[in-house]
Write a protein that holds these residues in place. Structure first.
Motif, PDB file in Angstrom:
ATOM      1  N   GLU A   1       0.813  -1.221   0.000  1.00 11.27           N
ATOM      2  CA  GLU A   1       0.000   0.000   0.000  1.00 11.27           C
ATOM      3  C   GLU A   1       0.845   1.271   0.000  1.00 11.27           C
TER       4      GLU A   1
ATOM      5  N   GLY B   1       2.583   1.599  -3.309  1.00 15.74           N
ATOM      6  CA  GLY B   1       1.726   2.128  -4.365  1.00 15.74           C
ATOM      7  C   GLY B   1       1.500   3.616  -4.223  1.00 15.74           C
TER       8      GLY B   1
ATOM      9  N   SER C   1       0.330   2.844  -8.664  1.00 13.80           N
ATOM     10  CA  SER C   1      -0.415   1.584  -8.560  1.00 13.80           C
ATOM     11  C   SER C   1       0.236   0.468  -9.372  1.00 13.80           C
TER      12      SER C   1
ATOM     13  N   ARG D   1       2.826  -1.074  -7.274  1.00 13.82           N
ATOM     14  CA  ARG D   1       2.189  -1.902  -6.240  1.00 13.82           C
ATOM     15  C   ARG D   1       1.864  -3.282  -6.791  1.00 13.82           C
ATOM     16  N   VAL D   2       1.280  -3.336  -7.967  1.00 13.64           N
ATOM     17  CA  VAL D   2       0.950  -4.607  -8.602  1.00 13.64           C
ATOM     18  C   VAL D   2       2.222  -5.400  -8.884  1.00 13.64           C
TER      19      VAL D   2
END
Length: 430
Positions: free
Chosen positions: A283, A286, A291, A294-295
């Motif tokens: 979290e 990200g 994002s 993060r992935v």
């Protein structure tokens, strides 16, 4: 003539390795399997937790730990090439009760290992896709890992692990590059490169050394060498290059993970405790890097743990089937009826690990079992180091393949360090 000599003398002739560096590189395989299998969530937690407190300053600890584990791994491979016997069969010549003890240790690890890693992999998957329930995902991942091992051919298994290497190490290096590109305080980052000795105690350093690289996977390395049919002294340079490549890759992974930890956690007051904390890091990552990053982190996390699960199922099945063969005194001539990926004994242990994983997941992974796994797992490396010290200093080993001063020094250091680490682990567990 000793049993070791007669086995080595009766070994069937094998093809000689192709000379030159290109020829040597083309044979690499067991070390890549070891690298993929031995790096798991624990290595990520250790590296990022160290980075949270000391930045890049503990890389020397990781380098020292990997150097020691390389020495132990090289000795495992050299013992097989020199004697033609596996490490468990060799252990019986050191003490007749030792294979029984190793069987118990490997059995405890196998009964809990799959549940722990599949749950961690499922945690990463459910963090990535919140609608996926953890328990069914954990069971599916464990079943997939077992299916890869049960396919029954070493070459297919090795190729699968090579793909895991490309994926998880490539992804982690990519994450490190993204982190470096976003660093604002380069002065602080460069300052953290200064080697640091933790102010707590020597135990902390030893714990960090033990936290990178493999444990049972090191013992399993000899079986992967056996599958490659490296049986004559001419294969020793290739085996050493193979093992060195393994730990070189692992060190690159540790550097990349430490960079990510330093860029995201160092100086922020955040801490990583266990796999839950590692998943939670996605979290803030990200928020800081976007994002997509993060992935990328969660996919890397998933690949790291899944590869360790596949490699662990394979390695533990070898160790258990060979321990059972040795206890039952099955001759080396019929060893493949036990110690082979196509044998029912080997496959039975893989299925046992899978079934145990499902049962332990459904029972909530009782704390007592997890503590037992940690305590028993910590005893594998000191026993392995002590056994290799005896086996590779015997006169029935070809002089060129016996331990030299450096090998003995590394194994003695490993023995002392891992005995201390095991004692601390057992005291903390119980």
């Amino acid at each position: 003539m000793t049993e070791v000599q007669s086995k080595a003398d009766c070994s069937p002739p094998t093809a000689q390795p192709t000379p030159g560096w290109r020829g040597r590189v083309s044979y690499l395989g067991p070390g890549l399997v070891l690298a993929a299998a031995s790096v798991g969530a624990g290595d990520m937690i250790t590296s990022i937790s160290g980075a949270a407190l000391y930045g890049m300053g503990l890389l020397w600890v990781a380098a020292l730990g990997l150097l020691i584990k390389f020495g132990v791994t090289e000795a495992v491979g050299r013992h097989y090439i020199a004697s033609g016997t596996t490490i468990v069969a060799g252990a019986r010549t050191v003490a007749s009760w030792l294979p029984h003890l190793l069987f118990v240790f490997f059995l405890v690890v196998a009964l809990i290992y799959g549940a722990g890693l599949s749950s961690v992999a499922a945690l990463a998957l459910s963090t990535l896709f919140p609608t996926i329930p953890v328990i069914p995902a954990s069971i599916a991942i464990a079943a997939l890992a077992a299916a890869v091992v049960l396919y029954g051919r070493y070459n297919a298994f090795e190729n699968t692990m090579k793909w895991f290497i490309l994926l998880k190490f490539g992804l982690m290096v990519t994450l490190a590059c993204i982190t470096l590109a976003q660093i604002d305080d380069w002065g602080g980052f460069v300052h953290s490169l200064r080697p640091t000795f933790p102010s707590g105690s020597l135990i902390d350093v030893i714990g960090l050394i033990g936290g990178v690289g493999g444990t049972a996977g090191i013992a399993a390395y000899g079986y992967w060498v056996r599958e490659k049919k490296w049986t004559t002294p001419q294969w020793v340079p290739i085996m050493r290059l193979d093992a060195a490549t393994s730990y070189g890759i692992v060190f690159v992974f540790v550097i990349a993970t430490t960079i990510v930890g330093t860029g995201l956690v160092y100086g922020t007051g955040r801490s990583i405790k266990g796999a839950d904390g590692l998943a939670a890091l996605a979290e803030p990552l990200g928020a800081d890097l976007g994002s997509a990053t993060r992935v990328l982190f969660l996919v890397t996390f998933l690949m790291v743990v899944t590869a360790a699960l596949v490699g662990g199922f394979n390695g533990l099945a070898y160790l258990l089937s060979d321990s059972l063969r040795t206890i039952r005194r099955v001759s080396d001539d019929t060893a493949d009826s036990y110690v082979s990926e196509k044998s029912w004994v080997f496959r039975g242990f893989v299925l046992m690990s899978l079934i145990s994983s499902v049962v332990v997941v459904f029972t909530g992974r009782p704390v007592a079992l997890v503590l037992l796994y940690a305590a028993v797992g910590s005893l594998v490396l000191p026993i392995l180091s002590a056994t290799l010290l005896v086996l590779l200093n015997r006169k029935d080993i070809v002089p060129s393949l016996r331990n030299g001063l450096m090998s003995n020094a590394i194994l003695v250091t490993a023995l002392a360090m891992f005995v201390l680490l095991a004692a601390v682990q057992i005291m903390e567990s119980f």
